[in-house]
Write a protein that holds these residues in place. Sequence first.
Motif, PDB file in Angstrom:
ATOM      1  N   ASP A  21     -28.953  10.481  19.693  1.00 50.45           N
ATOM      2  CA  ASP A  21     -28.645   8.966  19.328  1.00 50.45           C
ATOM      3  C   ASP A  21     -27.285   9.134  18.675  1.00 50.45           C
ATOM      4  O   ASP A  21     -27.085   9.724  17.660  1.00 50.45           O
ATOM      5  CB  ASP A  21     -29.782   8.572  18.135  1.00 50.45           C
ATOM      6  CG  ASP A  21     -29.361   7.323  17.324  1.00 50.45           C
ATOM      7  OD1 ASP A  21     -28.165   6.761  17.691  1.00 50.45           O
ATOM      8  OD2 ASP A  21     -29.756   7.203  16.304  1.00 50.45           O
ATOM      9  N   LEU A  22     -26.467   8.649  19.287  1.00 50.74           N
ATOM     10  CA  LEU A  22     -24.962   8.586  19.000  1.00 50.74           C
ATOM     11  C   LEU A  22     -24.932   7.430  18.235  1.00 50.74           C
ATOM     12  O   LEU A  22     -24.322   6.384  18.710  1.00 50.74           O
ATOM     13  CB  LEU A  22     -23.991   8.987  20.038  1.00 50.74           C
ATOM     14  CG  LEU A  22     -24.315   9.971  20.852  1.00 50.74           C
ATOM     15  CD1 LEU A  22     -23.443  10.019  22.084  1.00 50.74           C
ATOM     16  CD2 LEU A  22     -24.498  11.165  20.425  1.00 50.74           C
ATOM     17  N   GLY A  23     -25.111   7.306  16.855  1.00 49.84           N
ATOM     18  CA  GLY A  23     -24.929   6.173  15.982  1.00 49.84           C
ATOM     19  C   GLY A  23     -23.557   5.859  15.456  1.00 49.84           C
ATOM     20  O   GLY A  23     -22.696   6.971  15.534  1.00 49.84           O
ATOM     21  N   SER A  24     -23.426   5.052  15.106  1.00 49.31           N
ATOM     22  CA  SER A  24     -21.771   4.602  14.472  1.00 49.31           C
ATOM     23  C   SER A  24     -21.416   5.276  13.257  1.00 49.31           C
ATOM     24  O   SER A  24     -20.374   5.439  12.883  1.00 49.31           O
ATOM     25  CB  SER A  24     -21.760   3.023  14.239  1.00 49.31           C
ATOM     26  OG  SER A  24     -22.103   2.212  15.404  1.00 49.31           O
ATOM     27  N   ARG A 127     -35.230  -2.899  21.051  1.00 52.69           N
ATOM     28  CA  ARG A 127     -36.482  -2.419  21.644  1.00 52.69           C
ATOM     29  C   ARG A 127     -36.816  -1.090  21.517  1.00 52.69           C
ATOM     30  O   ARG A 127     -38.027  -0.627  21.233  1.00 52.69           O
ATOM     31  CB  ARG A 127     -36.473  -2.913  23.269  1.00 52.69           C
ATOM     32  CG  ARG A 127     -37.743  -2.662  23.905  1.00 52.69           C
ATOM     33  CD  ARG A 127     -37.472  -2.668  25.397  1.00 52.69           C
ATOM     34  NE  ARG A 127     -36.888  -1.623  25.911  1.00 52.69           N
ATOM     35  CZ  ARG A 127     -37.646  -0.571  26.245  1.00 52.69           C
ATOM     36  NH1 ARG A 127     -38.871  -0.574  26.035  1.00 52.69           N
ATOM     37  NH2 ARG A 127     -37.097   0.670  26.843  1.00 52.69           N
ATOM     38  N   LEU A 128     -35.926  -0.017  21.535  1.00 52.58           N
ATOM     39  CA  LEU A 128     -36.136   1.411  21.387  1.00 52.58           C
ATOM     40  C   LEU A 128     -36.507   1.602  19.894  1.00 52.58           C
ATOM     41  O   LEU A 128     -37.470   2.538  19.514  1.00 52.58           O
ATOM     42  CB  LEU A 128     -35.050   2.069  22.039  1.00 52.58           C
ATOM     43  CG  LEU A 128     -34.934   2.001  23.480  1.00 52.58           C
ATOM     44  CD1 LEU A 128     -33.567   2.880  23.767  1.00 52.58           C
ATOM     45  CD2 LEU A 128     -36.303   2.753  24.132  1.00 52.58           C
ATOM     46  N   ILE A 219     -40.936  -3.976   8.124  1.00 55.42           N
ATOM     47  CA  ILE A 219     -40.706  -2.547   8.099  1.00 55.42           C
ATOM     48  C   ILE A 219     -39.238  -2.300   8.116  1.00 55.42           C
ATOM     49  O   ILE A 219     -38.544  -3.030   8.861  1.00 55.42           O
ATOM     50  CB  ILE A 219     -41.478  -1.643   9.016  1.00 55.42           C
ATOM     51  CG1 ILE A 219     -42.958  -1.876   9.159  1.00 55.42           C
ATOM     52  CG2 ILE A 219     -41.191  -0.036   9.029  1.00 55.42           C
ATOM     53  CD1 ILE A 219     -43.252  -2.652  10.138  1.00 55.42           C
ATOM     54  N   GLY A 220     -38.459  -1.420   7.288  1.00 50.89           N
ATOM     55  CA  GLY A 220     -37.034  -1.193   7.445  1.00 50.89           C
ATOM     56  C   GLY A 220     -37.164   0.444   8.082  1.00 50.89           C
ATOM     57  O   GLY A 220     -37.929   1.255   7.961  1.00 50.89           O
ATOM     58  N   ALA A 221     -35.908   0.468   9.079  1.00 54.55           N
ATOM     59  CA  ALA A 221     -35.916   1.912   9.586  1.00 54.55           C
ATOM     60  C   ALA A 221     -34.198   2.357   9.215  1.00 54.55           C
ATOM     61  O   ALA A 221     -33.539   1.515   8.928  1.00 54.55           O
ATOM     62  CB  ALA A 221     -36.114   1.865  11.033  1.00 54.55           C
ATOM     63  N   ALA A 300     -37.239   5.829  14.115  1.00 52.84           N
ATOM     64  CA  ALA A 300     -36.270   4.912  14.437  1.00 52.84           C
ATOM     65  C   ALA A 300     -35.772   4.948  15.843  1.00 52.84           C
ATOM     66  O   ALA A 300     -36.745   5.532  16.721  1.00 52.84           O
ATOM     67  CB  ALA A 300     -35.050   5.188  13.729  1.00 52.84           C
ATOM     68  N   LEU A 301     -34.743   4.937  16.091  1.00 47.71           N
ATOM     69  CA  LEU A 301     -34.257   4.870  17.582  1.00 47.71           C
ATOM     70  C   LEU A 301     -34.477   6.236  18.482  1.00 47.71           C
ATOM     71  O   LEU A 301     -35.076   6.167  19.643  1.00 47.71           O
ATOM     72  CB  LEU A 301     -32.633   4.863  17.580  1.00 47.71           C
ATOM     73  CG  LEU A 301     -32.114   4.638  19.089  1.00 47.71           C
ATOM     74  CD1 LEU A 301     -32.508   3.537  19.812  1.00 47.71           C
ATOM     75  CD2 LEU A 301     -30.520   4.481  19.067  1.00 47.71           C
TER      76      LEU A 301
END
Length: 521
Positions: A21-24, A127-128, A219-221, A300-301
Motif C-alpha cells: 500500500d503506497l499511501g500518502s 471498497r478495499l 469503525i476507524g481504520a 485496513a487497505l
Amino acid sequence: MTSALKTPAAENTALTLAAVDLGSNSFHMIVVQVEGGQQRIVDRLKESVRLAGGLNPDGSLDSATRERALACLSRFGQRLAQLPALQVRVVGTNTLRQARQAADFLAQAEAALGHPIEIIYGAEEARLIYAGVCEDLGDTHEQRLVVDIGGGSTELVIGQGHHTRHVESVALGAVTFTREFFGDGKISKSRWQAAVMAARVVLEPLAYTYRQAGWTHAIGASGSIKSILRATGVEDPMGVITPDALKDLARQVRKTGQIQKLSLPGLADDRQAIFAGGLAVLVAVFESLGVERMSVSDKALREGVISDLLDRLAAHDSRDDGVEEAAERFHVDMAHGMRVAATAERLWASDRPENAADESAADHAMRQTLGWAGMLHEIGLAIAHRGYHKHGAYLLAHADLRGFSQADQHRLSLLVRLHRGRLRTELLDDVPELWRARLLRAALMLRLAVILHRARNPANRPQARVAIAQSRIVLTLDAEWLADRPLARADLDAEVARLAKAGFELSVETFAEAEPPETTG
C-alpha cells in the motif's frame, strides 16, 4: 466469461501472498501465508515516506521525497523478489492519483519493487478498506460505518455485512491538512477552527445521506485514527473514541500551540508531525455525521488487497461485478454484449500457436479486458448513438468501476474507443510498451467480433479464427455461414478498407463445414 488463472498452489498447500500500500503518508507491506482457508501474517513492513508532503503544485514529486520513496521500495522489493507476480499486488492511493507528472517516478518505482503499481481510484480504495476491516468483524449483518483517514484522503463507507451501500473518498488528509493549516508548526484557536470548518464543508454533501442511512457500529481504520485513540489515553487497542474524548484532545493540542511540543500518550515521532491535521479531520467527521462512539480496527487497505487477491485467484474477480454493475447502470444489452465477448475471446485464443507456452499474466489480463470490452462495447448508447464508441470510452475512463485500477479502466476505455470507425492507432502511443501490441491485437479481435454479430441474432455463433502476422490479418469463416449473410460480407469489405487506412491488410477466407477451424484455449 474468462477462465481463472491457475493458482500456483494446490488447495492444501500453503500459499504466500503480499500486498503493498503506497499511501500518502506511509508505505506498508504485508506478507500473508494462506493455508486451509486460514490467513497468517508472516511479515509486516512500514516506512514513513510522506509522499503527499513532497507533491509540488505542478504535480511532480520533489527530489528528496522521490529518493526516500525509491529507497523504501527497493527494500520492499528485496522481500518480494521470490514471490511470483500473480501473488503480489501493489496499489497507489491519493498522492499518486494527484501526481500528474510522475510517469518517470512510477517507472523507477516499479523497477525497484519488481512488480507493477496499480493506482486505484478513491471509491476502489474505500471498497478495499472496507473489505479489510470486515476481516476483523466476522460475517455479521449489522450496518457499519468505516472511516479511514489517510495522508491525502479520507474514505467513508457504509456497508452491511460484506456489501457496501455508500462509498465516498474525499480530499481530507492528515498530511495535506497539517500542511495547509499548520504548515509553520503553529496551532492557534483560529487555525484549528478554520481546519475543522474546512473539513466539514467538504463532508457536507454526503452528511445527510450518511446520517439517513445510519449504522449500528462505527469503525476507524489507519494509523491516524489509531494514534488518536492512543492519544486520548485509551491503551486498549479495542477501546473506543468518543466526542468528549476528542474535545479534550483538541483542547490539549490547541493549548500546546506548537506541533513540535506535542506530548501525548503513545504518539510516535512519525505521527507527531501530522497529528493535528488528522485530528481536525476526525473531529469534523464526528460533528458532520453525528458519530457517538467509534471503535478502531487493526485492519485496513492492505488486508483488503489480500482479500481481493485471493478472490481473483479463486476465479471470483471483483471486476466482473464492476462490469455487471456498469451494464445495469447504463442499460447495456448484456446478452448481446456477452455474445460479442465470447466471439472476441475465441478469436483471441485462435491466434495462438498450438505449441505456445502457457498464457502469460499480461496476456491473461488482456484477454479478460477484451471480454469486458465486448460486454460493454455499447455502453455509450446511453448517451447517443452517434459516436457511441467515443461516449462509451469516456464513461469507462471516468466511472467508478468496482475492482478496477486506473490502468485497468484506461485499457478498457481504449478498447471500446477503437472497436468501430477509423482505427486510430495513435491513441496507443502513450500506452506502456508492455500493453501496446496486446491492446492493438485485442482491438482488432473486438472489431471483427462486433461485425460478426451485427445482426444481433441470439442463435448466431460464427465459426471463425484469426491469424495475425505483423500487419497482415487473415479471418477465416465458415463458407456457408458467410454465404447466408451478405450484409456481414459487406461489413467485412468495408472493414478491409478501414484497416487499410491504418496500415493493415485484412483478408477474409472460408472453409467448408467439414473443416471446422481449429482453436486453442
